[in-house]
Design a protein around this motif. Structure first.
Motif, PDB file in Angstrom:
ATOM      1  N   ALA A   1     -30.230   2.038 -38.480  1.00 24.62           N
ATOM      2  CA  ALA A   1     -31.553   1.682 -39.011  1.00 24.62           C
ATOM      3  C   ALA A   1     -32.474   2.896 -38.855  1.00 24.62           C
ATOM      4  CB  ALA A   1     -32.110   0.487 -38.253  1.00 24.62           C
ATOM      5  N   HIS A   2     -32.853   3.487 -39.964  1.00 30.23           N
ATOM      6  CA  HIS A   2     -33.614   4.743 -39.997  1.00 30.23           C
ATOM      7  C   HIS A   2     -35.094   4.502 -39.649  1.00 30.23           C
ATOM      8  CE1 HIS A   2     -35.621   7.985 -42.540  1.00 30.23           C
ATOM      9  NE2 HIS A   2     -34.931   8.664 -41.648  1.00 30.23           N
ATOM     10  N   ARG A   3     -35.544   5.089 -38.557  1.00 34.55           N
ATOM     11  CA  ARG A   3     -36.887   4.835 -38.002  1.00 34.55           C
ATOM     12  C   ARG A   3     -37.042   3.337 -37.702  1.00 34.55           C
ATOM     13  NH1 ARG A   3     -40.507   8.490 -42.301  1.00 34.55           N
ATOM     14  NH2 ARG A   3     -38.936  10.095 -42.600  1.00 34.55           N
TER      15      ARG A   3
ATOM     16  N   ILE B   1     -29.666   2.524 -34.122  1.00 34.25           N
ATOM     17  CA  ILE B   1     -31.070   2.734 -34.489  1.00 34.25           C
ATOM     18  C   ILE B   1     -31.303   4.231 -34.434  1.00 34.25           C
ATOM     19  CG2 ILE B   1     -33.469   2.459 -33.720  1.00 34.25           C
ATOM     20  CD1 ILE B   1     -32.398  -0.111 -32.224  1.00 34.25           C
ATOM     21  N   GLU B   2     -31.955   4.767 -35.458  1.00 31.93           N
ATOM     22  CA  GLU B   2     -32.387   6.168 -35.416  1.00 31.93           C
ATOM     23  C   GLU B   2     -33.897   6.168 -35.271  1.00 31.93           C
ATOM     24  OE1 GLU B   2     -33.799  10.024 -37.332  1.00 31.93           O
ATOM     25  OE2 GLU B   2     -34.372   7.951 -37.748  1.00 31.93           O
ATOM     26  N   LEU B   3     -34.414   7.033 -34.391  1.00 32.25           N
ATOM     27  CA  LEU B   3     -35.868   7.185 -34.271  1.00 32.25           C
ATOM     28  C   LEU B   3     -36.180   8.633 -33.919  1.00 32.25           C
ATOM     29  CD1 LEU B   3     -36.190   7.369 -31.007  1.00 32.25           C
ATOM     30  CD2 LEU B   3     -36.268   4.904 -31.119  1.00 32.25           C
ATOM     31  N   ASP B   4     -37.476   8.982 -34.002  1.00 34.65           N
ATOM     32  CA  ASP B   4     -37.921  10.367 -33.828  1.00 34.65           C
ATOM     33  C   ASP B   4     -38.832  10.471 -32.612  1.00 34.65           C
ATOM     34  OD1 ASP B   4     -36.986  11.181 -36.613  1.00 34.65           O
ATOM     35  OD2 ASP B   4     -38.390   9.560 -37.065  1.00 34.65           O
ATOM     36  N   ILE B   5     -38.692  11.568 -31.846  1.00 37.40           N
ATOM     37  CA  ILE B   5     -39.569  11.686 -30.664  1.00 37.40           C
ATOM     38  C   ILE B   5     -40.278  13.045 -30.572  1.00 37.40           C
ATOM     39  CG2 ILE B   5     -38.285  10.011 -29.269  1.00 37.40           C
ATOM     40  CD1 ILE B   5     -37.361  12.595 -27.611  1.00 37.40           C
TER      41      ILE B   5
ATOM     42  N   ILE C   1     -31.493   9.295 -30.860  1.00 36.71           N
ATOM     43  CA  ILE C   1     -32.822   9.870 -30.631  1.00 36.71           C
ATOM     44  C   ILE C   1     -32.886  11.225 -31.328  1.00 36.71           C
ATOM     45  CG2 ILE C   1     -34.438  10.682 -28.882  1.00 36.71           C
ATOM     46  CD1 ILE C   1     -32.957   8.776 -26.886  1.00 36.71           C
ATOM     47  N   GLU C   2     -33.745  11.338 -32.335  1.00 35.66           N
ATOM     48  CA  GLU C   2     -33.942  12.644 -32.981  1.00 35.66           C
ATOM     49  C   GLU C   2     -35.084  13.377 -32.299  1.00 35.66           C
ATOM     50  OE1 GLU C   2     -34.840  12.982 -37.238  1.00 35.66           O
ATOM     51  OE2 GLU C   2     -35.413  15.075 -36.872  1.00 35.66           O
ATOM     52  N   LEU C   3     -34.786  14.547 -31.735  1.00 40.12           N
ATOM     53  CA  LEU C   3     -35.823  15.372 -31.105  1.00 40.12           C
ATOM     54  C   LEU C   3     -36.475  16.205 -32.199  1.00 40.12           C
ATOM     55  CD1 LEU C   3     -33.436  14.889 -28.881  1.00 40.12           C
ATOM     56  CD2 LEU C   3     -34.783  16.504 -27.539  1.00 40.12           C
ATOM     57  N   LYS C   4     -37.747  15.938 -32.457  1.00 43.37           N
ATOM     58  CA  LYS C   4     -38.482  16.609 -33.550  1.00 43.37           C
ATOM     59  C   LYS C   4     -39.076  17.912 -33.033  1.00 43.37           C
ATOM     60  CE  LYS C   4     -38.470  14.108 -37.418  1.00 43.37           C
ATOM     61  NZ  LYS C   4     -37.618  14.632 -38.479  1.00 43.37           N
ATOM     62  N   THR C   5     -38.204  18.873 -32.831  1.00 43.10           N
ATOM     63  CA  THR C   5     -38.656  20.150 -32.257  1.00 43.10           C
ATOM     64  C   THR C   5     -38.674  21.262 -33.289  1.00 43.10           C
ATOM     65  OG1 THR C   5     -36.383  20.524 -31.581  1.00 43.10           O
ATOM     66  CG2 THR C   5     -37.858  19.629 -29.913  1.00 43.10           C
TER      67      THR C   5
HETATM   68 CA    CA Z   1     -35.363  11.144 -38.169  1.00 42.76          CA
END
Ligand code: CA
Ligand code: G3P
Length: 235
Positions: free
Chosen positions: A6-8, A33-37, A105-109
């Motif tokens: 599940a994207h975001r 589940i995919e989410l951004d941090i 967990i996608e690390l938004k770096t």
């Molecule tokens: Ca993402």
């Protein structure tokens, strides 16, 4: 079996990266589940897609400049979802509880490096050892740092259409998969490494990625992907 993420969260039907979207994703029986941090001024890991709060909240400014107290005053809901607040990553871990679901967990770096974010996220995940966590990023340096901290964690490089850097990084740090956009689907590199595609929302695309036995897909509508899988008796 092709994994459905599940994207975001269930972002096609709920405010993206919100606790209601995460809850709906769990209820949808998606595999993940995919989410951004991001990291904020007071040190908490925060679940949001953009570097700025402007698009998804009623506030403005860069997340990195917020304290948790100030951030918690903002709302990310809409007229159907009222009084919804920006979640911390820890709140997501607590919400998942005993549910059997992978947390990507996608690390938004890619814009800000957020010094120390890799250690923080691994420390947090270690507090919840029963939760099945994996990490992804567009930023290879983040994945290299994660690998140094944790030799066993599952890591995925997210890419745009160009996949030239993927196999070298895979050789260096042993990726679990690559996460390419749908439009990269014919790239020969994808014969060498498993892929979870994004963002797969149309029914014909969902059926296509089942048919080619992709490792996984990210979708804003996990309940649709789950129902196609059930209807077609796809294993
Ligand atoms: Ca993402
Ligand atoms: O995980 C792949 C996908 O989430 C990357 O794109 O912009 O939705 O974070 P974005």
């Amino acid at each position: 079996m092709t994994e459905i993420f599940a994207h975001r969260g269930s972002s096609g039907t709920h405010p993206e990266n919100s606790l209601p979207a995460i809850k709906a994703a769990i209820n949808s029986k998606a595999d993940g589940i995919e989410l951004d941090i991001h990291l904020i001024k007071t040190g908490e890991l925060i679940v949001m897609h953009d570097e700025k709060v402007d698009r998804t909240t009623n506030g403005s400014g860069y997340l990195k400049d917020f304290t948790l107290a100030k951030l918690k005053k903002l709302e990310i809901g809409n007229r159907f979802f009222r009084k919804v607040r920006v979640p911390t990553l820890e709140e997501v871990f607590k919400l998942i509880g005993d549910a059997e679901i992978i947390l990507n967990i996608e690390l938004k770096t890619d814009v800000f490096e957020y010094a120390g974010i890799e250690q923080k996220v691994i420390d947090l995940a270690n507090k919840y050892p029963h939760i099945n966590v994996m990490y992804s990023s567009f930023n290879p340096a983040t994945l290299v740092r994660l690998r140094k901290i944790d030799s066993t964690s599952r890591l995925a490089l997210i890419t745009h259409e160009n996949l030239d850097a993927v196999l070298d990084l895979h050789k260096k740090i042993q990726l679990d998969a690559v996460h390419p956009p749908i439009k990269a689907k014919d790239n020969p590199v994808l014969k060498e490494i498993p892929a979870r595609y994004w963002t797969v929302n149309k029914e014909e695309d969902i059926a296509y990625f089942y048919a080619i036995h992709a490792k996984g897909m990210m979708t804003d509508f996990p309940e649709v992907a789950v129902s196609i899988r059930k209807k077609e008796h796809i294993q």
